[in-house]
Design an enzyme around this catalytic site. Structure first.
Site, PDB file in Angstrom:
ATOM      1  N   CYS C 165       0.811  -1.216   0.000  1.00  0.00           N
ATOM      2  CA  CYS C 165       0.000   0.000   0.000  1.00  0.00           C
ATOM      3  C   CYS C 165       0.849   1.273   0.000  1.00  0.00           C
ATOM      4  O   CYS C 165       0.733   2.106  -0.882  1.00  0.00           O
ATOM      5  CB  CYS C 165      -0.941   0.012   1.193  1.00  0.00           C
ATOM      6  SG  CYS C 165      -2.222  -1.231   1.048  1.00  0.00           S
ATOM      7  N   HIS C 166       1.722   1.438   1.008  1.00  0.00           N
ATOM      8  CA  HIS C 166       2.475   2.689   1.087  1.00  0.00           C
ATOM      9  C   HIS C 166       3.963   2.446   1.251  1.00  0.00           C
ATOM     10  O   HIS C 166       4.683   3.278   1.807  1.00  0.00           O
ATOM     11  CB  HIS C 166       1.943   3.565   2.215  1.00  0.00           C
ATOM     12  CG  HIS C 166       0.501   3.870   2.063  1.00  0.00           C
ATOM     13  ND1 HIS C 166      -0.472   3.104   2.653  1.00  0.00           N
ATOM     14  CD2 HIS C 166      -0.143   4.806   1.336  1.00  0.00           C
ATOM     15  CE1 HIS C 166      -1.664   3.571   2.312  1.00  0.00           C
ATOM     16  NE2 HIS C 166      -1.488   4.601   1.515  1.00  0.00           N
ATOM     17  N   GLY C 167       4.414   1.265   0.838  1.00  0.00           N
ATOM     18  CA  GLY C 167       5.849   1.011   0.778  1.00  0.00           C
ATOM     19  C   GLY C 167       6.539   0.813   2.111  1.00  0.00           C
ATOM     20  O   GLY C 167       7.750   1.000   2.210  1.00  0.00           O
ATOM     21  N   SER C 168       5.786   0.449   3.151  1.00  0.00           N
ATOM     22  CA  SER C 168       6.446   0.153   4.425  1.00  0.00           C
ATOM     23  C   SER C 168       7.298  -1.103   4.270  1.00  0.00           C
ATOM     24  O   SER C 168       6.950  -2.015   3.520  1.00  0.00           O
ATOM     25  CB  SER C 168       5.416  -0.070   5.522  1.00  0.00           C
ATOM     26  OG  SER C 168       4.734   1.119   5.768  1.00  0.00           O
ATOM     27  N   PRO C 181       6.749   4.472   6.155  1.00  0.00           N
ATOM     28  CA  PRO C 181       5.713   5.051   7.025  1.00  0.00           C
ATOM     29  C   PRO C 181       5.310   4.222   8.251  1.00  0.00           C
ATOM     30  O   PRO C 181       4.862   4.804   9.237  1.00  0.00           O
ATOM     31  CB  PRO C 181       4.519   5.236   6.086  1.00  0.00           C
ATOM     32  CG  PRO C 181       4.785   4.416   4.892  1.00  0.00           C
ATOM     33  CD  PRO C 181       6.266   4.254   4.775  1.00  0.00           C
TER      34      PRO C 181
END
Lengths: 228, 398, 218
Positions: C165-168, C181
């Site tokens: 989703c947000h590259g964690s 994140p």
């Protein structure tokens, strides 16, 4: 040693399990009725309303298997029931239940006291009215002599026999005692939360009556000038 | 502080005069000061409707509209959902309370001539509401998918099928061309919601029309002078409040102490398309119309007379030509009207008994009287009537 | 019912002023207060019904037994526990070695597992009961997506988790990298090792009082 065991038993939750009519009725259901009759909509956890302990409910549930999807080979899998599962039927399917009972389906107990004409009293009457058939009486196949029925026969074999159940509170298990207790239990399954319903009802009525009196005084005072 | 809040209320008032209109319609609104407690029943119906909508939303959150799960989801609400039994009892009791309030409300309108000019639209919107409530109640009764739900729906769908011209299309639209199954149940669920919430809109219309002409009163003579009226608040808020408390006491007794007194136990058996239950009867509020349906030995005839029994009410403002509103001053009509109410109750009892012998004949006599009253007595009696009181219609009174 | 005193403005009804009863008084206040209290009491069953059937789940143990005999080194299997995806991984010596590289600690947000995201017996360098088996709840601590497993390969012998989703990014022990994140490490469920190839998720032998509901973030 034996006495110690009995004394321990007396202290155990089993004792608490059968001291009210509902609890005794549940004991009869568990040991007698539930071998043929289902309780499709009552969950094991609902029994806590009768005063059964969590551990007693868990133990009772764990004795039954419920379907749990497919295993890795694609075969039907079962698991021990959880307290949140419905008590359900002793038969895996309706057809099997019919086959085991001369084609008749033993009625579900969930709302029986409500849907049976005559209610609990009628159920108790049927349970108490088994007798040996007089000579010359012709009974259809797979039916039994019962004085409470219009045609004097019923498809259910006599379920209750004196002394069949050993009540842990020492009540003697006569047929009429067991019938009364089962009736009380069925009354509970058909009308769950009845005690809570009545208790909250009383509070609500008290509130509304006080409220009516207050509004009555208020209204009369407001209207006094107009009425004059 | 107060200056600021006054500024704010002035600002809102200029853009949306909601406070002043509320004050005009519900605080200062001029009401005849001689209204009796029969004028409370509109408020009762509104409160019952509110309880039904509220409890309905919370029931819907736990209900599953499928043939396989509908019945057991209702059982789960009654047994396992926290306070579910209470929410469901409030809903089930609410229906009976709403119908009871509506029937008294309509009867009061008939007795005091509240349908006459200039209040015809109040009467018509009110009857529209009655029909909508009936459709909603019927759709709602199918949702638990018990034996009575299923067979009641079957009977009504088959009756609908006999309606000339549109019957076949209507049933097809309702059931998606299939039997009474998942498709139909889902549509009936949506219909139940749709009509239930549409009722609010029509209630608003009903009240808006009422606030144009103002309330009728037991004399049937509109108040002419201001000393004959009182402001709605606090006079009728307190009077409605008192009536409401008593109404809620009855409601609470139904919910807490007689939850299965007014309902049919047979609906606690899951729907079985292979077995029709013995003695199939509707809930009490449909019993009078069911009695009419069965009183006529013809399928279409029964249907026409049953729907016509409500249909004729729509024509009442034009059937009754008497200038006198209140039956209090109509000595000939008064006993005839009381007999009409009695025959409605008789039909109700007949509808809850098997259609044979005395009950069948009672329902036949009652339905004949129902039509006799509206089509003969009401239009023609006014000609023979002379009022004992010096009552004249205040035409054009404010 | 009765509201604040509201003198009828420009009383068209022509009701004389003294005809108005005094409204703001004890009786009216008490009645109004009781009415409000009643309305609040009425709200209780409706709101309570939103709790659903959870009270019928009394004393239920929600443990899942996992058989990892078929789990190859460097692979993971996914089971569900309480409806959450749980990753069970068998770590290779290379993977374990990668967890002990000293430079790694600088790039992790919480290398020592100080945040309460695991039972007591998983506060160690490998964040599990035994080093060879790792168990993680596969829900990204950023916004709840399921991170994908990058199995160890010839290019990256340690393997890692990356959230789509947000590259964690998380290391193989579920520890969050700093420049991404996700604020916390992946949660570790309570685990009991039953035998070599069997483990029980839902109950921790080393930390029997552990309650998954109390962790920092799931």
């Amino acid at each position: 040693m034996k006495y110690l065991f009995v004394a321990l038993l007396a202290l155990s939750p089993l004792q608490a399990m059968a001291s009210t009519p509902e609890q005794r009725g549940f004991q009869v259901f568990r040991q007698v009725c539930s071998s043929c009759h289902s309780l499709n909509y009552v969950a094991y956890s609902d029994l806590s309303e009768l005063g059964l302990s969590v551990s007693a409910i868990k133990d009772y549930a764990a004795q039954h298997q419920v379907a749990d999807g497919l295993d890795d080979d694609g075969d039907l899998k079962t698991r021990p029931a959880h307290p949140s599962d419905k008590i359900g039927s002793p038969y895996p399917s309706e057809n099997l239940a019919r086959m085991a009972n001369h084609g008749g389906l033993p009625p579900d107990f969930s709302r029986l006291a409500l849907t049976q004409k005559g209610g609990t009293a009628r159920i108790i009457q049927i349970l108490e009215s088994y007798a040996s058939a007089p000579e010359g009486a012709v009974l259809p196949q797979g039916s039994y002599y019962n004085l409470a029925m219009k045609h004097r026969h019923i498809a259910m074999p006599q379920p209750l026999h004196a002394g069949q159940v050993k009540y842990s509170d020492g009540t003697s298990a006569t047929i009429s005692q067991m019938a009364q207790d089962v009736g009380t239990f069925l009354e509970w399954t058909a009308r769950p939360h009845l005690q809570t319903r009545h208790r909250i009802g009383i509070y609500t009525l008290i509130y509304l009556i006080v409220m009516s009196m207050l509004v009555f005084v208020l209204k009369n005072r407001i209207w006094k000038k107009v009425k004059e | 502080m107060t200056d600021k809040s006054q500024d704010l209320s002035r600002w809102v008032e200029k853009r949306l005069p909601i406070v002043s209109s509320f004050r005009r319609e519900y605080v200062d609104f001029a009401m005849p000061k001689n209204l009796n407690y029969l004028w409370n029943f509109g408020a009762f119906a509104t409160v019952s409707l509110g309880m039904l909508l509220l409890s309905g939303i919370f029931l819907a959150l736990n209900y599953t509209p499928t043939v396989s799960d509908a019945f057991s989801s209702i059982e789960t609400i009654d047994r396992q959902v926290a306070s579910g039994w209470l929410v469901r009892s409030i809903h089930m009791g609410g229906v009976s309370m709403l119908f009871a309030a509506l029937y008294v409300h309509v009867a009061r309108g008939l007795y005091y001539g509240s349908y006459k000019a200039p209040r015809e639209l109040i009467w018509l919107t009110g009857l529209g509401l009655l029909l909508m409530v009936m459709i909603t109640a019927f759709a709602g009764y199918i949702l638990p998918w018990g034996q009575m739900s299923y067979w009641g729906a079957t009977v009504v769908v088959n009756a609908l099928n006999t309606v000339p011209l549109i019957g076949k299309a209507l049933t097809s639209w309702l059931m998606g061309g299939e039997g009474l199954g998942n498709v139909a149940l889902h549509r009936i669920y949506v219909l139940h919601f749709l009509t239930a919430f549409s009722i609010i809109g029509v209630v608003a219309l009903h009240i808006a029309t009422l606030h144009v002409a103002g309330s009728n009163n037991p004399t049937g003579i509109d108040p002419e002078y201001s000393d004959e009226t009182v402001p709605f608040h606090p006079y009728y808020t307190s009077k409605d409040g008192l009536g409401l408390c008593l109404f809620l006491i009855v409601y609470a007794v139904v919910v807490f102490f007689a939850p299965d007194f007014l309902t049919l136990a047979e609906n606690y058996v899951q729907a079985n398309p292979l077995v029709t239950p013995q003695d199939i009867t509707p809930e009490w509020y449909f019993a009078p119309f069911y009695a009419i349906l069965r009183a006529v030995p013809s399928k279409l005839g029964g249907l026409i007379l049953a729907t016509g029994s409500i249909g004729v009410l729509f024509a009442v403002p034009w059937l009754d030509k008497s200038p006198v509103r209140s039956a209090r001053y109509r000595p000939l009509l008064r006993p005839a009207l009381l007999l009409l109410f009695f025959s409605f109750v008789a039909l109700g009892f007949a509808g809850m008994h098997p259609p044979a012998g005395g009950w069948l004949w009672l329902s036949r006599v009652a339905v004949c009287y129902w039509y006799l009253y509206f089509l003969v007595l009401l239009p023609f009696q006014s000609r023979r009537e002379t009022s004992p009181s010096p009552t004249v219609q205040h035409e054009g009174s404010e | 019912m009765t509201q604040d005193d509201a003198p009828p403005s420009s009383s068209q009804q022509g009701l004389e002023e003294e005809n108005h009863p005094r409204r703001r008084d004890v009786l009216a206040t008490v009645t109004l207060g009781m009415g409000c209290a009643g309305a609040c009491a009425l709200a209780y069953p409706f709101l309570n019904s939103l709790n659903g059937t959870q009270s019928s789940r009394i004393g239920e143990d929600d443990t899942v037994e996992v058989d990892c005999s078929k789990l190859a080194p460097g692979q993971q299997l996914v089971v569900t526990w309480r409806g959450w995806p749980v990753f069970v991984q068998r770590r290779t010596p290379e993977m374990l070695a990668s967890l002990r590289v000293p430079e790694l600690a600088h790039r992790l947000r919480d290398p020592e597992s100080k945040m309460h995201q695991q039972p007591q017996d998983a506060i160690n360098w490998h964040r599990s009961v035994v080093p060879e088996i790792g168990v993680l709840i596969g829900i990204c601590t950023h916004l709840g997506c399921v991170p994908s497993f990058d199995a160890p390969s010839s290019g990256d012998r340690s393997g890692k988790y990356a959230c789509p989703c947000h590259g964690s990014q998380f290391d193989i022990a579920g520890r969050a990298y700093k420049d991404a994140p996700a604020p916390y490490n992946l949660p570790v469920p309570p685990v009991t090792i039953i035998s070599d190839q069997h483990l029980l998720i839902g109950k921790s032998k080393g930390d029997p009082d552990f309650d998954i509901a109390t962790i920092q973030q799931i």
